[in-house]
Write a protein that holds these residues in place. Structure first.
Motif, PDB file in Angstrom:
ATOM      1  N   LEU A  54      26.501 -40.103 -52.706  1.00 41.20           N
ATOM      2  CA  LEU A  54      27.406 -41.250 -52.642  1.00 41.20           C
ATOM      3  C   LEU A  54      26.758 -42.452 -51.962  1.00 41.20           C
ATOM      4  CD1 LEU A  54      30.726 -39.424 -51.741  1.00 41.20           C
ATOM      5  CD2 LEU A  54      30.364 -40.870 -53.752  1.00 41.20           C
ATOM      6  N   ALA A  55      25.869 -42.194 -51.017  1.00 38.32           N
ATOM      7  CA  ALA A  55      25.209 -43.290 -50.302  1.00 38.32           C
ATOM      8  C   ALA A  55      24.184 -44.009 -51.164  1.00 38.32           C
ATOM      9  CB  ALA A  55      24.529 -42.742 -49.038  1.00 38.32           C
ATOM     10  N   HIS A  56      23.802 -43.415 -52.288  1.00 43.90           N
ATOM     11  CA  HIS A  56      22.710 -43.988 -53.074  1.00 43.90           C
ATOM     12  C   HIS A  56      23.095 -44.361 -54.500  1.00 43.90           C
ATOM     13  CE1 HIS A  56      18.302 -44.646 -53.185  1.00 43.90           C
ATOM     14  NE2 HIS A  56      18.474 -44.487 -54.478  1.00 43.90           N
ATOM     15  N   TYR A  57      24.095 -43.687 -55.062  1.00 42.91           N
ATOM     16  CA  TYR A  57      24.442 -43.893 -56.467  1.00 42.91           C
ATOM     17  C   TYR A  57      25.912 -44.281 -56.631  1.00 42.91           C
ATOM     18  CZ  TYR A  57      20.049 -41.387 -57.248  1.00 42.91           C
ATOM     19  OH  TYR A  57      18.733 -40.991 -57.225  1.00 42.91           O
ATOM     20  N   ARG A  58      26.228 -44.851 -57.774  1.00 42.18           N
ATOM     21  CA  ARG A  58      27.605 -45.238 -58.099  1.00 42.18           C
ATOM     22  C   ARG A  58      28.350 -44.016 -58.640  1.00 42.18           C
ATOM     23  NH1 ARG A  58      25.001 -49.049 -61.157  1.00 42.18           N
ATOM     24  NH2 ARG A  58      26.251 -48.528 -63.008  1.00 42.18           N
ATOM     25  N   VAL A  59      28.807 -43.200 -57.733  1.00 45.69           N
ATOM     26  CA  VAL A  59      29.540 -41.985 -58.075  1.00 45.69           C
ATOM     27  C   VAL A  59      30.976 -42.123 -57.601  1.00 45.69           C
ATOM     28  CG1 VAL A  59      29.656 -39.479 -57.774  1.00 45.69           C
ATOM     29  CG2 VAL A  59      27.445 -40.615 -57.842  1.00 45.69           C
ATOM     30  N   GLY A  60      31.914 -41.591 -58.385  1.00 44.49           N
ATOM     31  CA  GLY A  60      33.308 -41.622 -57.988  1.00 44.49           C
ATOM     32  C   GLY A  60      33.518 -40.923 -56.650  1.00 44.49           C
ATOM     33  N   ARG A  61      34.367 -41.497 -55.809  1.00 42.71           N
ATOM     34  CA  ARG A  61      34.551 -40.980 -54.454  1.00 42.71           C
ATOM     35  C   ARG A  61      35.733 -40.033 -54.324  1.00 42.71           C
ATOM     36  NH1 ARG A  61      31.639 -43.306 -50.485  1.00 42.71           N
ATOM     37  NH2 ARG A  61      30.278 -45.030 -51.103  1.00 42.71           N
ATOM     38  N   LYS A  62      36.577 -39.963 -55.330  1.00 43.40           N
ATOM     39  CA  LYS A  62      37.719 -39.066 -55.245  1.00 43.40           C
ATOM     40  C   LYS A  62      37.290 -37.635 -55.561  1.00 43.40           C
ATOM     41  CE  LYS A  62      41.274 -42.500 -56.297  1.00 43.40           C
ATOM     42  NZ  LYS A  62      42.397 -42.862 -57.195  1.00 43.40           N
ATOM     43  N   PRO A  63      38.047 -36.632 -55.043  1.00 42.42           N
ATOM     44  CA  PRO A  63      37.673 -35.229 -55.306  1.00 42.42           C
ATOM     45  C   PRO A  63      37.556 -34.916 -56.794  1.00 42.42           C
ATOM     46  CG  PRO A  63      39.342 -35.352 -53.596  1.00 42.42           C
ATOM     47  CD  PRO A  63      39.198 -36.741 -54.137  1.00 42.42           C
ATOM     48  N   GLY A  64      38.374 -35.589 -57.603  1.00 44.59           N
ATOM     49  CA  GLY A  64      38.329 -35.316 -59.030  1.00 44.59           C
ATOM     50  C   GLY A  64      37.091 -35.810 -59.730  1.00 44.59           C
ATOM     51  N   SER A  65      36.189 -36.461 -59.009  1.00 43.00           N
ATOM     52  CA  SER A  65      34.962 -36.986 -59.614  1.00 43.00           C
ATOM     53  C   SER A  65      33.798 -36.004 -59.539  1.00 43.00           C
ATOM     54  CB  SER A  65      34.554 -38.295 -58.917  1.00 43.00           C
ATOM     55  OG  SER A  65      35.553 -39.273 -59.053  1.00 43.00           O
ATOM     56  N   TRP A  66      33.967 -34.892 -58.840  1.00 46.97           N
ATOM     57  CA  TRP A  66      32.848 -33.994 -58.576  1.00 46.97           C
ATOM     58  C   TRP A  66      33.084 -32.592 -59.137  1.00 46.97           C
ATOM     59  CZ3 TRP A  66      28.183 -34.834 -55.955  1.00 46.97           C
ATOM     60  CH2 TRP A  66      28.018 -36.132 -55.445  1.00 46.97           C
ATOM     61  N   GLY A  67      32.035 -32.056 -59.776  1.00 49.60           N
ATOM     62  CA  GLY A  67      32.043 -30.673 -60.242  1.00 49.60           C
ATOM     63  C   GLY A  67      30.743 -30.010 -59.863  1.00 49.60           C
ATOM     64  N   ILE A  68      30.657 -28.708 -60.109  1.00 55.28           N
ATOM     65  CA  ILE A  68      29.447 -27.962 -59.762  1.00 55.28           C
ATOM     66  C   ILE A  68      29.245 -26.842 -60.767  1.00 55.28           C
ATOM     67  CG2 ILE A  68      30.723 -26.517 -58.099  1.00 55.28           C
ATOM     68  CD1 ILE A  68      28.100 -26.501 -56.404  1.00 55.28           C
ATOM     69  N   ILE A  69      27.993 -26.650 -61.181  1.00 57.50           N
ATOM     70  CA  ILE A  69      27.614 -25.651 -62.185  1.00 57.50           C
ATOM     71  C   ILE A  69      26.444 -24.849 -61.626  1.00 57.50           C
ATOM     72  CG2 ILE A  69      26.769 -25.289 -64.552  1.00 57.50           C
ATOM     73  CD1 ILE A  69      27.782 -28.137 -65.191  1.00 57.50           C
ATOM     74  N   GLY A  70      26.360 -23.568 -61.960  1.00 62.47           N
ATOM     75  CA  GLY A  70      25.200 -22.781 -61.556  1.00 62.47           C
ATOM     76  C   GLY A  70      25.067 -21.533 -62.402  1.00 62.47           C
ATOM     77  N   ASP A  71      23.872 -20.984 -62.441  1.00 58.14           N
ATOM     78  CA  ASP A  71      23.661 -19.713 -63.127  1.00 58.14           C
ATOM     79  C   ASP A  71      23.250 -18.645 -62.121  1.00 58.14           C
ATOM     80  OD1 ASP A  71      20.554 -19.472 -63.086  1.00 58.14           O
ATOM     81  OD2 ASP A  71      20.850 -21.441 -63.989  1.00 58.14           O
ATOM     82  N   SER A  72      23.706 -17.421 -62.348  1.00 57.88           N
ATOM     83  CA  SER A  72      23.371 -16.272 -61.504  1.00 57.88           C
ATOM     84  C   SER A  72      23.762 -16.553 -60.047  1.00 57.88           C
ATOM     85  CB  SER A  72      21.890 -15.943 -61.644  1.00 57.88           C
ATOM     86  OG  SER A  72      21.588 -14.687 -61.073  1.00 57.88           O
ATOM     87  N   THR A  73      22.815 -16.573 -59.129  1.00 57.58           N
ATOM     88  CA  THR A  73      23.133 -16.903 -57.736  1.00 57.58           C
ATOM     89  C   THR A  73      23.792 -18.278 -57.649  1.00 57.58           C
ATOM     90  OG1 THR A  73      21.321 -15.560 -56.887  1.00 57.58           O
ATOM     91  CG2 THR A  73      22.171 -17.282 -55.437  1.00 57.58           C
ATOM     92  N   GLY A  74      23.279 -19.234 -58.402  1.00 54.41           N
ATOM     93  CA  GLY A  74      23.889 -20.561 -58.427  1.00 54.41           C
ATOM     94  C   GLY A  74      25.308 -20.531 -58.957  1.00 54.41           C
ATOM     95  N   GLY A  75      25.593 -19.598 -59.884  1.00 49.85           N
ATOM     96  CA  GLY A  75      26.950 -19.465 -60.396  1.00 49.85           C
ATOM     97  C   GLY A  75      27.908 -18.946 -59.341  1.00 49.85           C
ATOM     98  N   TYR A  76      27.453 -17.950 -58.583  1.00 55.00           N
ATOM     99  CA  TYR A  76      28.264 -17.470 -57.459  1.00 55.00           C
ATOM    100  C   TYR A  76      28.513 -18.598 -56.461  1.00 55.00           C
ATOM    101  CZ  TYR A  76      28.906 -15.595 -52.751  1.00 55.00           C
ATOM    102  OH  TYR A  76      29.347 -15.391 -51.472  1.00 55.00           O
ATOM    103  N   CYS A  77      27.464 -19.336 -56.127  1.00 50.61           N
ATOM    104  CA  CYS A  77      27.612 -20.454 -55.183  1.00 50.61           C
ATOM    105  C   CYS A  77      28.589 -21.491 -55.712  1.00 50.61           C
ATOM    106  CB  CYS A  77      26.255 -21.105 -54.929  1.00 50.61           C
ATOM    107  SG  CYS A  77      25.135 -20.136 -53.901  1.00 50.61           S
ATOM    108  N   ALA A  78      28.507 -21.823 -56.991  1.00 51.58           N
ATOM    109  CA  ALA A  78      29.391 -22.832 -57.562  1.00 51.58           C
ATOM    110  C   ALA A  78      30.851 -22.417 -57.444  1.00 51.58           C
ATOM    111  CB  ALA A  78      29.019 -23.079 -59.029  1.00 51.58           C
ATOM    112  N   LEU A  79      31.151 -21.182 -57.825  1.00 54.80           N
ATOM    113  CA  LEU A  79      32.528 -20.701 -57.737  1.00 54.80           C
ATOM    114  C   LEU A  79      33.017 -20.703 -56.298  1.00 54.80           C
ATOM    115  CD1 LEU A  79      32.343 -17.676 -60.215  1.00 54.80           C
ATOM    116  CD2 LEU A  79      33.237 -19.958 -60.683  1.00 54.80           C
ATOM    117  N   LYS A  80      32.175 -20.208 -55.392  1.00 55.97           N
ATOM    118  CA  LYS A  80      32.587 -20.120 -53.989  1.00 55.97           C
ATOM    119  C   LYS A  80      32.830 -21.502 -53.397  1.00 55.97           C
ATOM    120  CE  LYS A  80      29.544 -19.038 -50.828  1.00 55.97           C
ATOM    121  NZ  LYS A  80      28.626 -18.276 -49.966  1.00 55.97           N
ATOM    122  N   LEU A  81      31.964 -22.458 -53.689  1.00 58.77           N
ATOM    123  CA  LEU A  81      32.108 -23.789 -53.120  1.00 58.77           C
ATOM    124  C   LEU A  81      33.389 -24.464 -53.610  1.00 58.77           C
ATOM    125  CD1 LEU A  81      28.380 -24.826 -53.343  1.00 58.77           C
ATOM    126  CD2 LEU A  81      29.727 -24.830 -51.234  1.00 58.77           C
TER     127      LEU A  81
END
Length: 378
Positions: free
Chosen positions: A232-259
């Motif tokens: 957010l400090a560097h790019y024009r990204v939406g600041r509301k919670p609805g602007s952010w998602g997360i994707i991952g595979d395997s370990t990254g997939g577990y992390c994405a779901l947990k986060l």
């Protein structure tokens, strides 16, 4: 017979044993020094070793699920996954520094196209202001980010995580996230999005499983707070919670779901490609919890679904009927999430596909479209 069939494995083992016995039996007859005898010895030795390596490869594939079928092994599985919904319902500086830029390979635009046409991939270094975790990442900026008519627009963002150990480069070069995102946006199947691509291994070589380890790296806090704040400090990204998602595979997939489950205010949607649902403890992780039962429970998504209020977020999970060890667990997870009535759950279930890049490439287009439809640009 399928690649993962026990019959195939036992046939390969039997063939290797027969070749070995045949080599021992025929060796005295091939002891001469003429070219036929020498060729026979070379052929028997080579055949025995190939049969042995084939047996070991099939056994390893059975154990780790790299490939689900012969077509998967030879890269001929091309059918893409389909999402099934189960629930009705700018600045500069700061903790992120750009160290290199490159055009998007494999996406639109000629080799000399500028970012307004072809988008841009920036290699960055990110330092967490609260956790002091430092890690490299790649940021994909879509062509619209550089076009004058969008100069005041903010964009939704998706964090993309590898498995363990993984490399961030693989998300660009092997899984083709930027090129896929650009092609989907160009065809109108998803909105332009910023992708922040990195591995969950922020304290290599240790596998921290995105846990705030007592006395160790605060990995969950880094991904939930420091990383979004740095972007957010560097790019024009939406600041509301609805602007952010997360994707991952395997370990990254577990992390994405947990986060997303732990921090629905940070991530409105999460996609786990071939995820698991509970943090393992093994030589790569070390002692993650140091006897803290509460911390151990929080790292168990089954426990979270049973004991914590259901998070207001959207989840996507993927698996394969043949080739993925998480298939039954994924069906069970879908059922548990459906029962919460608040958390939304979707899935991609392939007929076959191993725990590998080829399978995830088949799931990524539908995953990007799914997460794009759940994020806003404000």
């Amino acid at each position: 017979m399928g690649l993962t069939s026990n019959n195939v494995l036992w046939l390969a083992v039997a063939f290797a044993v027969l070749l070995f016995v045949g080599t021992v039996w025929l060796w005295p007859r091939l002891a001469r020094r003429n070219w036929r005898a020498v060729s026979g010895r070379v052929g028997l030795l080579l055949g025995t070793q190939l049969a042995l390596f084939m047996s070991l490869g099939l056994a390893a594939n059975q154990a780790f699920g790299f490939y689900a079928s012969w077509a998967d092994l030879f890269g001929r599985e091309k059918d893409q996954g389909v999402v099934v919904n189960h629930t009705a319902l700018g600045g500069s500086g700061g903790p992120l520094q750009v160290v290199d830029t490159a055009r998007v390979r494999g996406a639109g635009g000629s080799p000399g196209a500028g970012p307004r046409t072809g988008g841009q991939i920036q290699k960055v270094d990110i330092v967490g202001r609260t956790t002091h975790i430092a890690t490299p990442a790649y940021v994909y900026l879509p062509p619209e980010y550089f076009q004058p008519q969008y100069r005041t627009r903010t964009f939704p963002a998706a964090v993309v995580l590898t498995g363990y150990p993984g490399t961030a480069e693989a998300l660009v070069d092997k899984l083709h996230y930027p090129a896929t995102a650009q092609n989907l946006a160009k065809s109108g199947r998803m909105q332009p999005m910023i992708l922040v691509m990195l591995r969950p291994t922020v304290a290599p070589p240790r596998d921290t499983e995105c846990v705030d380890i007592p006395g160790g790296p605060k990995t969950e806090t880094f991904f939930a707070k420091d990383l979004p704040n740095a972007v957010l400090a560097h790019y024009r990204v939406g600041r509301k919670p609805g602007s952010w998602g997360i994707i991952g595979d395997s370990t990254g997939g577990y992390c994405a779901l947990k986060l997303a489950m732990h921090h629905p205010g940070a991530y409105a949607a999460a996609a786990g490609l071939s995820p698991y649902y509970k943090a393992p403890i093994d030589p790569t992780t070390g002692d993650l919890f140091h006897g803290d039962k509460g911390l151990r429970n929080r790292a168990d998504l089954w426990w979270c679904l049973k004991h914590l209020p259901p998070p207001n977020t959207s989840l996507l999970v993927t698996s394969s009927r043949i080739g993925e060890s998480n298939y039954k667990a994924t069906l069970k997870f879908i059922g548990r999430v459906e029962a919460t009535k608040l958390t939304r759950i979707s899935s991609i279930i392939l007929d076959s596909g191993g725990h590998n890049f080829n399978t995830w490439r088949r799931e990524i287009p539908a995953t990007l479209q799914w997460i794009s439809g759940r994020l806003s640009d404000r």
